[in-house]
Design a protein around this motif. Structure first.
Motif, short mmCIF file in Angstrom:
data_model
loop_
_atom_site.label_atom_id
_atom_site.label_comp_id
_atom_site.label_asym_id
_atom_site.label_seq_id
_atom_site.Cartn_x
_atom_site.Cartn_y
_atom_site.Cartn_z
N MET A 125 -6.92 -4.87 9.83
CA MET A 125 -7.50 -3.77 9.06
C MET A 125 -6.48 -2.67 8.84
N ASN A 126 -5.58 -2.49 9.84
CA ASN A 126 -4.56 -1.45 9.71
C ASN A 126 -3.63 -1.73 8.54
N PHE A 127 -3.39 -3.04 8.27
CA PHE A 127 -2.53 -3.39 7.16
C PHE A 127 -3.12 -2.90 5.83
N PHE A 128 -4.44 -3.04 5.68
CA PHE A 128 -5.07 -2.58 4.44
C PHE A 128 -5.01 -1.07 4.32
N LEU A 129 -5.16 -0.37 5.43
CA LEU A 129 -5.03 1.09 5.39
C LEU A 129 -3.60 1.49 5.06
N ASP A 130 -2.63 0.76 5.63
CA ASP A 130 -1.23 1.03 5.31
C ASP A 130 -0.95 0.77 3.84
N ALA A 131 -1.54 -0.31 3.30
CA ALA A 131 -1.34 -0.61 1.88
C ALA A 131 -1.95 0.46 1.00
N LEU A 132 -3.14 0.94 1.36
CA LEU A 132 -3.79 2.00 0.59
C LEU A 132 -2.97 3.28 0.63
N ASN A 133 -2.47 3.62 1.81
CA ASN A 133 -1.63 4.81 1.93
C ASN A 133 -0.36 4.67 1.10
N LEU B 158 -0.05 2.86 -1.63
CA LEU B 158 -0.39 2.91 -3.05
C LEU B 158 -0.60 4.33 -3.55
N VAL B 159 -1.14 5.19 -2.71
CA VAL B 159 -1.46 6.56 -3.14
C VAL B 159 -0.36 7.54 -2.77
N ASP B 160 0.67 7.09 -2.09
CA ASP B 160 1.77 7.98 -1.70
C ASP B 160 2.51 8.45 -2.96
N PRO B 161 2.57 9.76 -3.20
CA PRO B 161 3.25 10.28 -4.40
C PRO B 161 4.71 9.85 -4.48
N ALA B 162 5.34 9.62 -3.35
CA ALA B 162 6.75 9.24 -3.35
C ALA B 162 6.97 7.89 -4.02
N ASN B 163 5.94 7.05 -4.05
CA ASN B 163 6.07 5.73 -4.66
C ASN B 163 5.76 5.74 -6.16
N HIS B 164 5.51 6.89 -6.71
CA HIS B 164 5.19 7.01 -8.14
C HIS B 164 6.24 7.80 -8.91
N VAL B 165 7.39 8.00 -8.30
CA VAL B 165 8.48 8.71 -8.96
C VAL B 165 9.76 7.91 -8.79
N PHE C 31 9.75 -8.21 -1.55
CA PHE C 31 11.01 -8.54 -0.91
C PHE C 31 11.54 -7.37 -0.08
N THR C 32 11.38 -6.15 -0.62
CA THR C 32 11.82 -4.97 0.14
C THR C 32 10.97 -4.79 1.39
N GLY C 33 9.65 -4.95 1.25
CA GLY C 33 8.78 -4.82 2.41
C GLY C 33 9.06 -5.87 3.46
N LEU C 34 9.38 -7.09 3.02
CA LEU C 34 9.71 -8.16 3.98
C LEU C 34 10.99 -7.83 4.72
N LYS C 35 11.96 -7.32 3.98
CA LYS C 35 13.26 -7.01 4.59
C LYS C 35 13.15 -5.88 5.61
N THR C 36 12.36 -4.87 5.30
CA THR C 36 12.21 -3.70 6.19
C THR C 36 11.01 -3.82 7.13
N ARG C 37 10.28 -4.93 7.01
CA ARG C 37 9.06 -5.16 7.80
C ARG C 37 8.01 -4.07 7.54
N ASP C 38 8.00 -3.61 6.31
CA ASP C 38 6.97 -2.66 5.89
C ASP C 38 5.83 -3.46 5.27
N TYR C 39 4.90 -3.91 6.09
CA TYR C 39 3.85 -4.80 5.63
C TYR C 39 2.83 -4.08 4.74
N GLY C 40 2.74 -2.77 4.87
CA GLY C 40 1.90 -2.01 3.95
C GLY C 40 2.42 -2.08 2.53
N GLU C 41 3.75 -2.00 2.39
CA GLU C 41 4.36 -2.14 1.06
C GLU C 41 4.17 -3.54 0.51
N MET C 42 4.34 -4.54 1.36
CA MET C 42 4.15 -5.92 0.91
C MET C 42 2.73 -6.15 0.44
N LEU C 43 1.76 -5.71 1.23
CA LEU C 43 0.37 -5.91 0.85
C LEU C 43 0.01 -5.08 -0.37
#
Length: 235
Positions: A1-9, A11-18, A177-189
């Motif tokens: 469940m934490n992975f889905f919360l990480d993915a939601l965070n 997706l809505v993170d302003p830093a990922n939209h610039v 690929f970036t999420g896999l490399k950095t083990r950022d599973y929220g980014e991957m999901l």
């Protein structure tokens, strides 16, 4: 469940939209890649499919070639082409075009072959040329199955285009690929969710296109109800 919360965070993170790698830019890149690949595959597959469907010749060969192309591992083909032409988008375009050809080809020729031959014979009987039969009879009647083939190819491209990031900094696959490399599973999901949403949106778009462009009364696999109720009869 934490992975889905990480993915939601994520997706809505302003830093990922610039910036150059913003989510919106990646979505546009993915859509553009899908559209260009679909055009390449359609230019190759649709004329061949129409020719096979109209003449009835070469169907066995087309089925065999389509099956062979479907059996090719996309990642393996992508790697081989990348080693040949170099890093960039050329290799993904070739690999994904090969992947998209079989469903479009099948939709094109089965759309023609599903038409009742008496309809085509009637068109010839009234003096239509072969070109007129293809353009005015077979293409409109075969359109539902062609659109189905295009829809199937589009969804395959959208899902598999994530592999383009394997050899190029491009599209939604970059997040995987970036999420896999950095083990950022929220980014991957999060990237996976974007691909799924994009596929669902395109599925809906093709359903709408089918409603808008298919001639009224023409449906795939179902006869048109042409019964007319007399005005003088009531239930």
């Amino acid at each position: 469940m934490n992975f889905f919360l990480d993915a939601l965070n994520w997706l809505v993170d302003p830093a990922n939209h610039v910036g150059d790698g913003a989510i919106g830019i990646r979505v546009v890149q993915h859509l553009g890649f899908t559209a260009v690949t679909l055009v390449f595959a359609s230019v190759i597959a649709i004329p061949i499919g129409f020719l096979i469907g109209h003449t009835g010749r070469g169907r066995g060969l087309a089925v065999a070639v389509s099956g062979a192309l479907r059996a090719i591992p996309t990642l393996g083909l992508l790697t081989i082409v990348a080693l040949w032409v170099g890093i960039g988008l050329d290799a993904p375009y070739v690999a994904l075009t090969v992947l998209a050809i079989p469903p479009i080809l099948a939709g094109a020729y089965t759309g023609f072959q599903a038409i009742d031959r008496t309809t085509v014979d009637a068109a010839r009987a009234v003096g239509m040329s072969e070109r007129q039969i293809v353009r005015l009879v077979e293409m409109p009647l075969g359109l539902p199955l062609l659109i189905g083939g295009l829809r199937s190819a589009t969804l395959q491209i959208v899902a598999t285009a994530t592999l383009a990031a394997y050899v190029a900094d491009f599209g939604l696959g970059r997040f995987l690929f970036t999420g896999l490399k950095t083990r950022d599973y929220g980014e991957m999901l999060g990237g996976s969710i974007l691909v799924i949403l994009l596929a669902l949106a395109l599925e809906g778009a093709f359903a709408l296109v089918r409603i808008l462009v298919v001639p009224r009364g023409v449906t795939a696999g179902r006869p048109t109800d042409i019964r007319v109720r007399s005005k003088g009869l009531t239930r």
